[in-house]
Design a protein around this motif. Sequence first.
Motif, PDB file in Angstrom:
ATOM      1  N   GLY A 149       0.836  -1.190   0.000  1.00  0.00           N
ATOM      2  CA  GLY A 149       0.000   0.000   0.000  1.00  0.00           C
ATOM      3  C   GLY A 149       0.870   1.237   0.000  1.00  0.00           C
ATOM      4  N   SER A 150       0.324   2.328  -0.480  1.00  0.00           N
ATOM      5  CA  SER A 150       1.084   3.567  -0.599  1.00  0.00           C
ATOM      6  C   SER A 150       1.613   4.032   0.758  1.00  0.00           C
ATOM      7  N   THR A 151       2.891   4.423   0.778  1.00  0.00           N
ATOM      8  CA  THR A 151       3.490   4.998   1.988  1.00  0.00           C
ATOM      9  C   THR A 151       3.588   6.514   1.874  1.00  0.00           C
ATOM     10  N   GLU A 152       2.852   7.098   0.957  1.00  0.00           N
ATOM     11  CA  GLU A 152       2.920   8.551   0.766  1.00  0.00           C
ATOM     12  C   GLU A 152       2.606   9.269   2.077  1.00  0.00           C
ATOM     13  N   SER A 197      -3.800   5.782  -2.339  1.00  0.00           N
ATOM     14  CA  SER A 197      -3.926   4.346  -2.571  1.00  0.00           C
ATOM     15  C   SER A 197      -4.768   4.038  -3.798  1.00  0.00           C
ATOM     16  N   GLY A 198      -5.375   5.074  -4.369  1.00  0.00           N
ATOM     17  CA  GLY A 198      -6.191   4.879  -5.565  1.00  0.00           C
ATOM     18  C   GLY A 198      -7.679   4.927  -5.310  1.00  0.00           C
ATOM     19  N   ALA A 199      -8.084   5.202  -4.072  1.00  0.00           N
ATOM     20  CA  ALA A 199      -9.503   5.227  -3.734  1.00  0.00           C
ATOM     21  C   ALA A 199     -10.011   6.664  -3.720  1.00  0.00           C
ATOM     22  N   SER A 200     -11.287   6.843  -4.040  1.00  0.00           N
ATOM     23  CA  SER A 200     -11.905   8.162  -3.983  1.00  0.00           C
ATOM     24  C   SER A 200     -13.415   8.004  -3.885  1.00  0.00           C
ATOM     25  N   ILE A 201     -14.063   9.013  -3.364  1.00  0.00           N
ATOM     26  CA  ILE A 201     -15.526   8.988  -3.290  1.00  0.00           C
ATOM     27  C   ILE A 201     -16.120   8.973  -4.692  1.00  0.00           C
ATOM     28  N   GLU A 202     -15.507   9.730  -5.595  1.00  0.00           N
ATOM     29  CA  GLU A 202     -15.976   9.737  -6.989  1.00  0.00           C
ATOM     30  C   GLU A 202     -15.900   8.334  -7.589  1.00  0.00           C
ATOM     31  N   GLY A 203     -14.810   7.622  -7.285  1.00  0.00           N
ATOM     32  CA  GLY A 203     -14.665   6.263  -7.804  1.00  0.00           C
ATOM     33  C   GLY A 203     -15.707   5.314  -7.250  1.00  0.00           C
ATOM     34  N   VAL A 204     -16.011   5.442  -5.958  1.00  0.00           N
ATOM     35  CA  VAL A 204     -17.043   4.590  -5.359  1.00  0.00           C
ATOM     36  C   VAL A 204     -18.400   4.907  -5.965  1.00  0.00           C
ATOM     37  N   GLN A 205     -18.670   6.200  -6.178  1.00  0.00           N
ATOM     38  CA  GLN A 205     -19.935   6.584  -6.809  1.00  0.00           C
ATOM     39  C   GLN A 205     -20.059   5.953  -8.187  1.00  0.00           C
ATOM     40  N   MET A 206     -18.951   5.909  -8.928  1.00  0.00           N
ATOM     41  CA  MET A 206     -18.969   5.302 -10.258  1.00  0.00           C
ATOM     42  C   MET A 206     -19.264   3.802 -10.161  1.00  0.00           C
ATOM     43  N   LEU A 407      -1.751   4.306 -16.387  1.00  0.00           N
ATOM     44  CA  LEU A 407      -0.595   3.813 -17.137  1.00  0.00           C
ATOM     45  C   LEU A 407       0.490   3.199 -16.250  1.00  0.00           C
ATOM     46  N   ALA A 408       0.178   3.012 -14.988  1.00  0.00           N
ATOM     47  CA  ALA A 408       1.011   2.238 -14.067  1.00  0.00           C
ATOM     48  C   ALA A 408       0.092   1.782 -12.943  1.00  0.00           C
ATOM     49  N   PRO A 409       0.313   0.594 -12.378  1.00  0.00           N
ATOM     50  CA  PRO A 409      -0.574   0.125 -11.312  1.00  0.00           C
ATOM     51  C   PRO A 409      -0.564   1.089 -10.129  1.00  0.00           C
ATOM     52  N   LEU A 410      -1.732   1.330  -9.553  1.00  0.00           N
ATOM     53  CA  LEU A 410      -1.812   2.163  -8.363  1.00  0.00           C
ATOM     54  C   LEU A 410      -1.265   1.380  -7.166  1.00  0.00           C
ATOM     55  N   PRO A 411      -0.828   2.089  -6.112  1.00  0.00           N
ATOM     56  CA  PRO A 411      -0.067   1.428  -5.048  1.00  0.00           C
ATOM     57  C   PRO A 411      -0.750   0.247  -4.379  1.00  0.00           C
ATOM     58  N   ASN A 412      -2.058   0.306  -4.203  1.00  0.00           N
ATOM     59  CA  ASN A 412      -2.717  -0.787  -3.473  1.00  0.00           C
ATOM     60  C   ASN A 412      -3.317  -1.837  -4.399  1.00  0.00           C
ATOM     61  N   TRP A 413      -2.910  -1.848  -5.669  1.00  0.00           N
ATOM     62  CA  TRP A 413      -3.476  -2.798  -6.626  1.00  0.00           C
ATOM     63  C   TRP A 413      -2.760  -4.138  -6.628  1.00  0.00           C
ATOM     64  N   ALA A 447      -3.193  10.793 -12.559  1.00  0.00           N
ATOM     65  CA  ALA A 447      -2.376  11.744 -13.317  1.00  0.00           C
ATOM     66  C   ALA A 447      -0.887  11.444 -13.148  1.00  0.00           C
ATOM     67  N   ALA A 448      -0.485  10.976 -11.972  1.00  0.00           N
ATOM     68  CA  ALA A 448       0.923  10.656 -11.730  1.00  0.00           C
ATOM     69  C   ALA A 448       1.395   9.524 -12.634  1.00  0.00           C
ATOM     70  N   THR A 449       0.507   8.565 -12.929  1.00  0.00           N
ATOM     71  CA  THR A 449       0.908   7.460 -13.817  1.00  0.00           C
ATOM     72  C   THR A 449       1.077   7.950 -15.246  1.00  0.00           C
ATOM     73  N   VAL A 450       0.282   8.914 -15.650  1.00  0.00           N
ATOM     74  CA  VAL A 450       0.409   9.488 -16.992  1.00  0.00           C
ATOM     75  C   VAL A 450       1.731  10.231 -17.122  1.00  0.00           C
ATOM     76  N   GLU A 451       2.073  10.999 -16.082  1.00  0.00           N
ATOM     77  CA  GLU A 451       3.334  11.736 -16.132  1.00  0.00           C
ATOM     78  C   GLU A 451       4.523  10.782 -16.109  1.00  0.00           C
TER      79      GLU A 451
END
Length: 502
Positions: A149-152, A197-206, A407-413, A447-451
């Motif tokens: 999981g992300s250590t950010e 970690s890749g989670a968001s309220i917008e994502g859950v709503q989707m 364009l890259a796996p998110l940390p908790n994937w 966006a970080a994976t795109v960059e």
Amino acid sequence: MTAFVLVSDIFTGGWIWDEVAGRLREAGARVCPVTPAGLGDGRSPVGPGIDLETHVQDVVRLIDGVREPRVVLVGHGYGIHPVLGAAGRRPERIARIVFVDAGMPQDGDPAAKLVADQAVRERLLDPAGRTGADRPVSPPPLDGWQRWGSTEGVPADALERLTRLAAPQPAGTLTQPLRLAEEVSRLPTTGVLCTASGASIEGVQMLVGFGDPRLQALTEPRVTFFELRTGHWPMLSCPEELAGVLLRAAAGEGRRLTARPGEPPAHLRPFLLDVPRQRRERVGRVDLHLPGTEEPRPAVVFVHGGPVPTGARPTPRDWPALVGYAQYVAGLGAVGVTVDHRLHELADYPRAAEDVADAVEAVRADPRVEGERVALWFLSGGGLLSADWLAAPPPWLRCLAATYPVLAPLPNWGLADTRFRPAKAVRTAGRLPIVLTRVGLERPEIAATVEEFLGAAGECGATVEVIDLPTGRHAFETIDRSEEARRAVHLAVRSVLGHLES
């Protein structure tokens, strides 16, 4: 007075909550951090017979020892499993369950199903049991926590302490199925989502909008959500903010998901362009959108994102955005192709890749398709599926497009060491033309994976055309009908078709 029972993730005990517990106590709350059996200090050996039921009983005993009549149970990561198990034993005592960067396990699920480290997950879930599924799981070294999981945001000294005190996790706690009592489904809940970690309220709503019946309960008034702009360990990276969120959650605060009867979810709203209707033909998992011509024509295969729940209806190839793109392409003289691949969970990427490869071969073999002129167009989470094609582009692949892609796996994937890393694969893409539509209001972690991808592409001289939509959001084609959004779609389609004809 509110009583909090805090249960942390794999490898850790009550010590990890020290700063959060102090702030909660300052606010007048009673706080009971849990140190489950076998996870005390990182030095004690793991005894035999410790399983999920052992940890459930640990939490039940703490609940029974609390004088306050109502308890807020907080589960972080793995900790949500013993929390849910204990809540089923004492539902009358539970005021609220708080999920901190935790999954939503179903009845019968082992915690191993949600373990982020793919290699460990596969060992624990090995049906033959021949690869040491009963061995304790060792905590990672200092530089290995990102696999879990992300250590950010975690300070260096806190990460060092985490490494020093982490204890081996008894395998039985991860392999024993969770048993959920029916009463648990009626308890108030709050999700604390860690966006790095890749989670968001917008994502859950989707996800709710996809129509999965298991998720419909998330729109009930008893369910609330918070976001923290941090990684998987908020008790280490932002303890003050986490404590404040827990107090607000206990008070019933937080954002609620919308459920508007009669209004379609975002992904089922009309495509932003009005395009002429073309003939459509369905073959297995593939839909062909055919131009009005007899001779073979180049094809554009659109690959949807995900994961998409198994029960989602309609399926992606009938979503207005995918249909709109395919119809638009067909109207301009190419064959538009939409595919239903089986990316239903993160572990399904290999299966989804096979589905896409099979679909592409079937399309190329169709007599109405000019098989030596094909483009692949990936959207959203489908972006990871582009890695195979970037790593070794076949000669018939004339262009690869990606729109608001991951364009890259998110940390908790749990996909860090897999082949699904386009940001790495682009280094061997050669001169394959790449058309990338980038939205300015993208979630930061995507966006970080795109960059990262664009940085790698620049270093190796890959041919990338970036179409920027500064005001665009993820899935903008059905939520934005601005002239800028229309122009972005026009530019991307015209560019891809131009590469097919060159």
